[in-house]
Design a protein around this motif. Structure first.
Motif, PDB file in Angstrom:
ATOM      1  N   ALA A  42       0.835  -1.212   0.000  1.00 23.56           N
ATOM      2  CA  ALA A  42       0.000   0.000   0.000  1.00 23.56           C
ATOM      3  C   ALA A  42       0.864   1.254   0.000  1.00 23.56           C
ATOM      4  N   GLU A  43       1.961   1.230   0.781  1.00 28.05           N
ATOM      5  CA  GLU A  43       2.829   2.403   0.831  1.00 28.05           C
ATOM      6  C   GLU A  43       3.507   2.659  -0.504  1.00 28.05           C
ATOM      7  N   GLY A  44       3.681   1.621  -1.295  1.00 31.19           N
ATOM      8  CA  GLY A  44       4.319   1.785  -2.598  1.00 31.19           C
ATOM      9  C   GLY A  44       3.331   2.011  -3.718  1.00 31.19           C
ATOM     10  N   ALA A  45       2.037   1.973  -3.409  1.00 36.59           N
ATOM     11  CA  ALA A  45       1.012   2.156  -4.441  1.00 36.59           C
ATOM     12  C   ALA A  45       1.024   3.597  -4.946  1.00 36.59           C
ATOM     13  N   PRO A  46       0.851   3.813  -6.248  1.00 38.69           N
ATOM     14  CA  PRO A  46       0.836   5.185  -6.786  1.00 38.69           C
ATOM     15  C   PRO A  46      -0.451   5.917  -6.435  1.00 38.69           C
ATOM     16  N   VAL A  47      -0.330   7.173  -6.031  1.00 39.03           N
ATOM     17  CA  VAL A  47      -1.493   8.015  -5.726  1.00 39.03           C
ATOM     18  C   VAL A  47      -1.290   9.370  -6.393  1.00 39.03           C
ATOM     19  N   THR A  48      -2.387  10.065  -6.642  1.00 41.06           N
ATOM     20  CA  THR A  48      -2.341  11.390  -7.267  1.00 41.06           C
ATOM     21  C   THR A  48      -2.445  12.467  -6.198  1.00 41.06           C
ATOM     22  N   TYR A  71      -1.199  24.905 -10.029  1.00 43.91           N
ATOM     23  CA  TYR A  71      -0.901  23.592  -9.472  1.00 43.91           C
ATOM     24  C   TYR A  71      -0.755  22.586 -10.615  1.00 43.91           C
ATOM     25  N   SER A  72      -0.198  21.434 -10.296  1.00 44.77           N
ATOM     26  CA  SER A  72      -0.168  20.325 -11.233  1.00 44.77           C
ATOM     27  C   SER A  72      -0.533  19.054 -10.481  1.00 44.77           C
ATOM     28  N   ALA A  73      -1.125  18.097 -11.181  1.00 43.97           N
ATOM     29  CA  ALA A  73      -1.469  16.804 -10.592  1.00 43.97           C
ATOM     30  C   ALA A  73      -0.300  15.857 -10.826  1.00 43.97           C
ATOM     31  N   THR A  74       0.263  15.326  -9.743  1.00 43.73           N
ATOM     32  CA  THR A  74       1.458  14.493  -9.815  1.00 43.73           C
ATOM     33  C   THR A  74       1.205  13.142  -9.154  1.00 43.73           C
ATOM     34  N   THR A  75       1.834  12.089  -9.688  1.00 38.45           N
ATOM     35  CA  THR A  75       1.722  10.753  -9.100  1.00 38.45           C
ATOM     36  C   THR A  75       2.935  10.468  -8.224  1.00 38.45           C
ATOM     37  N   ILE A  76       2.693  10.067  -6.959  1.00 35.27           N
ATOM     38  CA  ILE A  76       3.763   9.724  -6.027  1.00 35.27           C
ATOM     39  C   ILE A  76       3.395   8.424  -5.311  1.00 35.27           C
ATOM     40  N   ARG A  77       4.354   7.867  -4.539  1.00 35.33           N
ATOM     41  CA  ARG A  77       4.037   6.698  -3.722  1.00 35.33           C
ATOM     42  C   ARG A  77       3.209   7.126  -2.515  1.00 35.33           C
ATOM     43  N   GLN A  78       2.342   6.241  -2.066  1.00 37.20           N
ATOM     44  CA  GLN A  78       1.464   6.582  -0.951  1.00 37.20           C
ATOM     45  C   GLN A  78       2.271   6.927   0.299  1.00 37.20           C
ATOM     46  N   SER A  79       3.431   6.317   0.452  1.00 37.62           N
ATOM     47  CA  SER A  79       4.261   6.595   1.621  1.00 37.62           C
ATOM     48  C   SER A  79       4.770   8.036   1.625  1.00 37.62           C
ATOM     49  N   GLN A  80       4.755   8.692   0.460  1.00 43.36           N
ATOM     50  CA  GLN A  80       5.221  10.081   0.359  1.00 43.36           C
ATOM     51  C   GLN A  80       4.082  11.075   0.537  1.00 43.36           C
ATOM     52  N   LEU A  81       2.876  10.572   0.679  1.00 42.96           N
ATOM     53  CA  LEU A  81       1.701  11.437   0.757  1.00 42.96           C
ATOM     54  C   LEU A  81       1.626  12.118   2.114  1.00 42.96           C
ATOM     55  N   ALA A  82       1.554  13.439   2.114  1.00 47.09           N
ATOM     56  CA  ALA A  82       1.434  14.185   3.366  1.00 47.09           C
ATOM     57  C   ALA A  82       0.008  14.089   3.898  1.00 47.09           C
ATOM     58  N   GLY A  84      -3.548  14.877   4.800  1.00 53.17           N
ATOM     59  CA  GLY A  84      -4.542  15.833   4.314  1.00 53.17           C
ATOM     60  C   GLY A  84      -4.311  16.330   2.899  1.00 53.17           C
ATOM     61  N   SER A  85      -3.352  15.745   2.179  1.00 54.22           N
ATOM     62  CA  SER A  85      -3.066  16.208   0.812  1.00 54.22           C
ATOM     63  C   SER A  85      -4.267  16.016  -0.102  1.00 54.22           C
ATOM     64  N   LEU A  86      -4.377  16.909  -1.081  1.00 52.78           N
ATOM     65  CA  LEU A  86      -5.530  16.924  -1.978  1.00 52.78           C
ATOM     66  C   LEU A  86      -5.198  16.234  -3.302  1.00 52.78           C
ATOM     67  N   SER A  87      -6.186  15.519  -3.811  1.00 57.05           N
ATOM     68  CA  SER A  87      -6.018  14.855  -5.102  1.00 57.05           C
ATOM     69  C   SER A  87      -7.039  15.335  -6.119  1.00 57.05           C
ATOM     70  N   ASN A  88      -8.006  16.123  -5.679  1.00 58.04           N
ATOM     71  CA  ASN A  88      -9.094  16.579  -6.552  1.00 58.04           C
ATOM     72  C   ASN A  88      -9.228  18.090  -6.451  1.00 58.04           C
ATOM     73  N   ALA A  89      -9.106  18.770  -7.595  1.00 54.04           N
ATOM     74  CA  ALA A  89      -9.178  20.240  -7.607  1.00 54.04           C
ATOM     75  C   ALA A  89     -10.565  20.760  -7.250  1.00 54.04           C
ATOM     76  N   ALA A  90     -11.571  19.905  -7.278  1.00 50.68           N
ATOM     77  CA  ALA A  90     -12.925  20.346  -6.929  1.00 50.68           C
ATOM     78  C   ALA A  90     -12.978  20.856  -5.493  1.00 50.68           C
ATOM     79  N   TYR A  91     -12.077  20.371  -4.647  1.00 46.54           N
ATOM     80  CA  TYR A  91     -12.052  20.808  -3.240  1.00 46.54           C
ATOM     81  C   TYR A  91     -11.751  22.300  -3.134  1.00 46.54           C
ATOM     82  N   LEU A  92     -11.049  22.856  -4.119  1.00 53.15           N
ATOM     83  CA  LEU A  92     -10.600  24.245  -4.051  1.00 53.15           C
ATOM     84  C   LEU A  92     -11.733  25.245  -4.215  1.00 53.15           C
TER      85      LEU A  92
END
Length: 261
Positions: A42-48, A71-82, A84-92
């Motif tokens: 799970a920690e190595g799974a890609p997330v946006t 902003y830009s949408a970037t793919t990182i490993r889940q372990s790098q996810l801070a 409360g980080s956002l993945s959907n611009a609709a939140y803005l």
């Protein structure tokens, strides 16, 4: 209880207990290993995640961030996810930044708060909002609402110019009207308590803001509401007594004012 004591007292019983304990331990190890593998996977799974492309100042509207490429949408490993980080611009939407966000930082829910009603928060780059005083007739104030798009006409008294660009001596001022700005958004209407007038705010660019300010101070403005969709317009031309009543071509009238083109 007596059966358990007898079982422990025999070699066969001890063998059964030992085997059972080994099976239980093996099952626990398998469960732990499986959970560990799932956790690592799970920690190595890609997330946006949304990343700031440049410094985003405090007070910037989420709508501005979403529509101007901050902003830009970037793919990182889940372990790098801070957290409360956002993945959907609709939140803005309807949000505003609470502090400066620096390039490369992950956009987080904690970076934003609900936006207050603020015209400036919706502006970007060269966009400006300017407020002009209009009376009920010239501003169509009985029908005009925020969000309408309008054409703005200006009327002036113009004195003919000589070849050197200076007003002709003894030249008589003549009334001229022209469409000076089209498809302008009405951003706000603040009706006056007396007199039936209002201060109408228009969303334009910086150059247009200066032109409207000049026209308001030195001429007379008229507002015409445009269709809500598929509006069309002819090329703007000056309107004078001669063009209106005598059919004189606008270009001829321009020449009479000293314009050479």
């Amino acid at each position: 209880m007596a059966y358990a004591q007898k079982l422990i007292a025999t070699r066969w019983g001890m063998t059964i207990i030992s085997a059972t304990a080994a099976v239980v331990a093996g099952v626990l190890v398998l469960v732990y290993v499986n959970r560990y593998r799932n956790s690592v996977k799970a920690e190595g799974a890609p997330v946006t995640v949304l990343i700031a492309r440049q410094t985003i100042p405090k007070g910037t509207s989420g709508t501005v961030i979403a529509t101007t490429g901050l902003y830009s949408a970037t793919t990182i490993r889940q372990s790098q996810l801070a957290n409360g980080s956002l993945s959907n611009a609709a939140y803005l939407r309807d949000k505003v930044t609470t502090h400066d966000i620096y390039p490369g930082a992950q956009l987080s829910a904690s970076d934003f708060a609900a936006a207050q009603t603020n015209i400036a928060s919706s502006l970007t780059d060269r966009q400006r909002v300017i407020s002009l005083p209009l009376d009920a007739a010239h501003g169509m104030l009985h029908n005009l609402v925020v969000g309408d798009r309008v054409d703005i006409y200006a009327g002036f008294n113009v004195i003919p110019l000589g070849t050197d660009g200076a007003p002709l001596s003894g030249g008589q001022a003549r009334p001229v009207t022209k469409l000076i700005m089209g498809n302008v958004l009405v951003a706000d209407i603040a009706k006056q308590s007396t007199g039936g007038g209002a201060n109408v705010a228009f969303k334009v660019n910086d150059t247009q803001a200066a032109q409207l300010a000049f026209a308001s101070d030195n001429g007379k403005l008229w507002v015409a509401v445009r269709p809500s969709a598929k509006a069309k317009a002819t090329a703007p031309a000056i309107v004078t007594l001669e063009t209106l009543l005598l059919g004189v071509p606008p270009v001829t009238e321009l020449h009479s004012f000293g314009v050479r083109r």
